[in-house]
Design a protein around this motif. Structure first.
Motif, short mmCIF file in Angstrom:
data_model
loop_
_atom_site.label_atom_id
_atom_site.label_comp_id
_atom_site.label_asym_id
_atom_site.label_seq_id
_atom_site.Cartn_x
_atom_site.Cartn_y
_atom_site.Cartn_z
N PHE B 115 49.28 14.36 -39.67
CA PHE B 115 48.43 14.02 -38.52
C PHE B 115 48.17 15.31 -37.74
O PHE B 115 49.08 16.12 -37.58
N ASP B 116 46.98 15.46 -37.22
CA ASP B 116 46.65 16.58 -36.34
C ASP B 116 47.52 16.48 -35.08
O ASP B 116 47.54 15.45 -34.41
N ALA B 117 48.27 17.55 -34.78
CA ALA B 117 49.10 17.56 -33.57
C ALA B 117 48.57 18.58 -32.56
O ALA B 117 49.28 18.96 -31.64
N ARG B 118 47.32 19.03 -32.73
CA ARG B 118 46.64 19.96 -31.82
C ARG B 118 47.20 21.38 -31.92
O ARG B 118 48.30 21.59 -32.38
N ARG B 119 46.41 22.31 -31.42
CA ARG B 119 46.74 23.73 -31.41
C ARG B 119 47.12 24.26 -32.81
O ARG B 119 48.06 25.03 -32.96
N GLY B 120 46.44 23.76 -33.84
CA GLY B 120 46.70 24.24 -35.19
C GLY B 120 47.96 23.68 -35.82
O GLY B 120 48.35 24.08 -36.91
N ASN B 121 48.59 22.73 -35.12
CA ASN B 121 49.83 22.14 -35.65
C ASN B 121 49.59 20.76 -36.24
O ASN B 121 48.59 20.10 -35.91
N VAL B 122 50.52 20.35 -37.09
CA VAL B 122 50.46 19.00 -37.64
C VAL B 122 51.84 18.36 -37.57
O VAL B 122 52.86 19.05 -37.47
N PHE B 123 51.86 17.04 -37.61
CA PHE B 123 53.06 16.31 -37.96
C PHE B 123 52.92 16.03 -39.45
O PHE B 123 51.87 15.54 -39.89
N ALA B 124 53.94 16.33 -40.23
CA ALA B 124 53.84 16.11 -41.67
C ALA B 124 55.22 15.83 -42.26
O ALA B 124 56.25 16.21 -41.68
N GLY B 125 55.23 15.17 -43.42
CA GLY B 125 56.48 14.93 -44.15
C GLY B 125 56.13 14.93 -45.63
O GLY B 125 54.95 14.92 -45.99
N ALA B 126 57.14 14.97 -46.49
CA ALA B 126 56.87 14.93 -47.94
C ALA B 126 57.63 13.75 -48.55
O ALA B 126 58.81 13.54 -48.27
N TYR B 127 56.91 12.98 -49.36
CA TYR B 127 57.46 11.76 -49.96
C TYR B 127 57.17 11.76 -51.45
O TYR B 127 56.29 12.47 -51.95
N GLN B 128 57.92 10.94 -52.19
CA GLN B 128 57.64 10.80 -53.62
C GLN B 128 58.14 9.44 -54.10
O GLN B 128 59.18 8.95 -53.65
N TRP B 129 57.38 8.85 -55.00
CA TRP B 129 57.83 7.60 -55.62
C TRP B 129 58.85 7.95 -56.70
O TRP B 129 58.58 8.77 -57.58
N GLN B 130 60.03 7.36 -56.61
CA GLN B 130 61.07 7.56 -57.63
C GLN B 130 61.64 6.20 -57.99
O GLN B 130 62.24 5.54 -57.15
N GLU B 131 61.43 5.78 -59.24
CA GLU B 131 61.89 4.46 -59.73
C GLU B 131 61.48 3.34 -58.77
O GLU B 131 62.30 2.51 -58.35
N GLY B 132 60.22 3.33 -58.40
CA GLY B 132 59.70 2.24 -57.58
C GLY B 132 60.03 2.32 -56.11
O GLY B 132 59.61 1.47 -55.33
N GLN B 133 60.79 3.35 -55.72
CA GLN B 133 61.14 3.51 -54.31
C GLN B 133 60.43 4.74 -53.75
O GLN B 133 60.40 5.79 -54.41
N LEU B 134 59.91 4.61 -52.53
CA LEU B 134 59.33 5.79 -51.89
C LEU B 134 60.46 6.56 -51.21
O LEU B 134 61.15 6.05 -50.33
N VAL B 135 60.67 7.80 -51.66
CA VAL B 135 61.79 8.61 -51.19
C VAL B 135 61.26 9.74 -50.31
O VAL B 135 60.23 10.33 -50.60
N SER B 136 61.99 10.02 -49.24
CA SER B 136 61.60 11.14 -48.37
C SER B 136 62.19 12.43 -48.94
O SER B 136 63.39 12.56 -49.11
N LEU B 137 61.32 13.40 -49.27
CA LEU B 137 61.79 14.68 -49.81
C LEU B 137 62.04 15.68 -48.69
O LEU B 137 63.01 16.41 -48.69
N ILE B 138 61.12 15.73 -47.75
CA ILE B 138 61.26 16.62 -46.60
C ILE B 138 61.02 15.75 -45.36
O ILE B 138 60.02 15.04 -45.27
N ALA B 139 61.96 15.82 -44.42
CA ALA B 139 61.86 14.98 -43.22
C ALA B 139 60.58 15.27 -42.45
O ALA B 139 60.07 16.40 -42.46
N ASP B 140 60.07 14.25 -41.77
CA ASP B 140 58.90 14.41 -40.91
C ASP B 140 59.15 15.54 -39.92
O ASP B 140 60.24 15.63 -39.35
N GLN B 141 58.18 16.39 -39.69
CA GLN B 141 58.36 17.45 -38.72
C GLN B 141 57.04 17.91 -38.11
O GLN B 141 55.97 17.51 -38.56
#
Ligand SMILES: [Zn+2]
Lengths: 343, 241
Positions: B115-141
């Motif tokens: 998501f755009d967080a203004r001033r060139g920043n974003v809120f972002a996280g990294a996820y991946q489907w693993q065996e039918g489960q959505l797993v968080s790879l990198i915490a939202d930041q």
């Protein structure tokens, strides 16, 4: 239909999260107030985003405690009431949102309340209201003379053109190194000093009922800075006494002038600055001398600051007059009473 | 289980009613600026349409942030007050995770909602489907868009970015790294049906009072104050009087 006339009231317009249960608009069954003062003291004043964050941390605790302390449940309630303005938009939104949810979840009517009407109704816990009536509302955000020809009708006949009285206290408090909010300390210091500086009394001569405190504030700050430059230390008690004397003179003078123009049965003193001893004593004296027949109702000290009990008291009257908000109620940060056109 | 799901984290305002995995009703408004006006009327209308009463709701699931501070506060206040007043379950789900769920399970890509967080920043996280489960790879930041792209360039597999590349953000981006593609904009719109499904199976919050939005940033005033007062770490600044 509930037999008892119980209102669950919400107030989150600035830096206090408060929920109360009020019966018949006159009896406080509970009045939970969570204050954020310690937090905002770090910044020398209220930071809106910080205030909003604290409100959401405390809102459900305040609701649960208000009901528990009153010993009632949702099914006992007649209505839900909430301050929807004036105030800080982010702060107001937490209370408005929570009140809408509670009203919807339990299918209760929602009563919108003007925060300033709430302050005025803090005095309702002292005695019955008689009309026509006048109120001097003085707080950190507002300084107003309000004329009420009859119940549920409010007209501003005088207001500040710049700073609110409480705001001026906080600003000169900062110059004297007093923590926010400064009103109480300045009031205490003033009692120990003399008016030796004779600061200006703004708008005293002008033929209207408006207030102005920015000239006084500047005069005060200049006096302190000039002394600093000379390496001179001024007596803080005398400074406080001189500042307070000027504020009280202007408030009292304009109030008396208003009473002259608008004959009333009662004068109400309310708002955060109404807790000021200098102001209370002065008005008591002037009223006894000039208007012995006008009854003065002073909001109880512990209800002068922001609290939901006063919102519940105002809401009881709004409820009777049929005021209802729909689920699209929004915060109105600049909400105001009407200004009298003739003045 | 009757679930009410709410997301007002960003520009879209979305509400869904879901019962035992079935979507009964949903509304998304993407034209309004003021979620405070439309959220409760929308909830009320949908609950009436499916002939529930407020008391029928078993669980409220809310997109807890990150996002617009006011937006996530409206959703979180609505959700926690409703859970408190009706004594029902409350579940918070990352607002970014909700968007990540727009990608089909089975895909092996690294899913990066932002998501755009203004001033060139974003809120972002990294996820991946693993065996039918959505797993968080990198915490939202909360981070600079350029930092995010630098980090994604070093990931050893394809990455899909989900979100609205606003003009403000696009001005920060020269070119996407070779392994990174931007999904069509429709995939960046959150689905409260997905939110409800994610929240249906999750344990409810143990306590409702401490439930607050995930801002992922302290306020500027507090950041400045902490710089001037290192080591001061008082937790409770609010007290009852
Ligand atoms: Zn107030």
């Amino acid at each position: 239909m509930a037999e008892r006339k119980l209102i669950l009231a919400f107030e989150t317009s600035c830096d206090e999260t408060s929920v109360a249960v009020v019966e018949d608009g006159t009896k406080i069954l509970s009045n939970i107030v969570a204050t954020q003062i310690d937090s905002h003291q770090r910044f020398g004043g209220v930071v809106p985003e910080v205030a909003s964050r604290h409100h959401i941390e405390w809102i459900t605790r305040c609701i649960d405690q208000a009901l528990a302390e009153a010993g009632v449940d949702y099914s006992d309630l007649m209505a839900v009431a909430v301050t929807y303005g004036p105030g800080l938009v982010g702060s107001l939104l937490v209370g408005v949102t929570a009140a809408k949810v509670v009203a919807w979840a339990h299918q209760l009517p929602l009563v919108p309340v003007n925060h300033m009407a709430g302050h005025l109704y803090a005095a309702r816990f002292v005695g019955e209201f008689k009309y026509p009536q006048m109120a001097l509302l003085v707080s950190g955000g507002h300084t107003e003379l309000v004329y009420m020809p009859r119940e549920h009708e409010y007209e501003i006949i005088g207001e500040t053109r710049d700073d609110a009285a409480g705001e001026a206290y906080d600003k000169i408090g900062r110059v004297l190194g007093v923590n926010y909010p400064a009103g109480k300390t300045i009031d205490e210091w003033a009692a120990q000093g003399q008016d030796t500086f004779h600061f200006p009394r703004a708008m005293e001569k002008e033929d209207n009922l408006d207030f102005s405190f920015s000239g006084l504030k500047s005069a005060f700050i200049n006096t302190v800075h000039n002394a600093d430059q000379r390496g001179e230390e001024l007596n803080k008690f005398d400074l406080a006494a001189s500042f307070q004397q000027s504020v009280v003179d202007v408030l009292a003078e304009k109030t008396l002038r208003a009473l002259d123009q608008y004959p009333v049965k009662q004068l109400i003193l309310a708002g955060g600055v109404a807790a000021n001893h200098g102001l209370r004593t002065r008005l008591d004296r002037e009223m006894a001398k000039h208007y012995p027949d006008v009854l003065m109702l002073q909001a109880p000290l512990k209800l002068c600051g922001d609290n939901a009990a006063m919102i519940g008291a105002a809401a009881a009257v709004n409820y009777q007059h049929g005021d209802r908000a729909a689920l699209d109620l929004n915060a109105v940060p600049g909400l105001m009473f009407d200004r009298m056109k003739s003045m | 289980m009757k679930v009410l799901a709410i997301d007002t984290s960003n520009h879209p305002m979305s509400v869904a009613l879901v019962e035992d995995d079935q979507l009964l009703a949903t509304t998304t408004l993407n034209m309004v600026r003021n979620h405070s006006i439309y959220l409760m009327p929308t909830i009320d209308q949908l609950v009436q349409l499916v002939q529930w009463t407020p008391a029928d709701i078993d669980r409220v699931v809310v997109a807890q942030g990150p996002g617009s501070y006011t937006g996530i506060r409206i959703a979180a206040t609505t959700a926690k007050t409703l859970a408190d007043t009706l004594k029902i379950d409350l579940v918070g789900v990352s607002s970014l995770e909700v968007v990540a769920r727009n990608v089909l399970p089975g895909s092996e890509q690294v899913i990066v909602p932002f998501f755009d967080a203004r001033r060139g920043n974003v809120f972002a996280g990294a996820y991946q489907w693993q065996e039918g489960q959505l797993v968080s790879l990198i915490a939202d930041q909360h981070l600079a868009m350029t930092t995010l792209l630098d980090q994604l360039a070093r990931v050893d597999r394809p990455v899909i970015l989900l979100g609205h590349m606003t003009k403000r953000l696009n001005d920060q981006v020269n070119a996407l790294p070779a392994n990174v593609t931007l999904a069509p904009r429709a995939y960046g719109i959150p689905s409260t049906y997905q939110l409800a499904l994610a929240g249906e199976s999750r344990p409810a919050a143990q306590a409702i009072d401490p439930f607050v939005p995930h801002y992922l940033r302290i306020t500027e005033a507090e950041a400045n104050w902490q710089k001037l007062h290192p080591g001061e770490n008082k937790q409770n600044y609010v007290r009852e009087v």
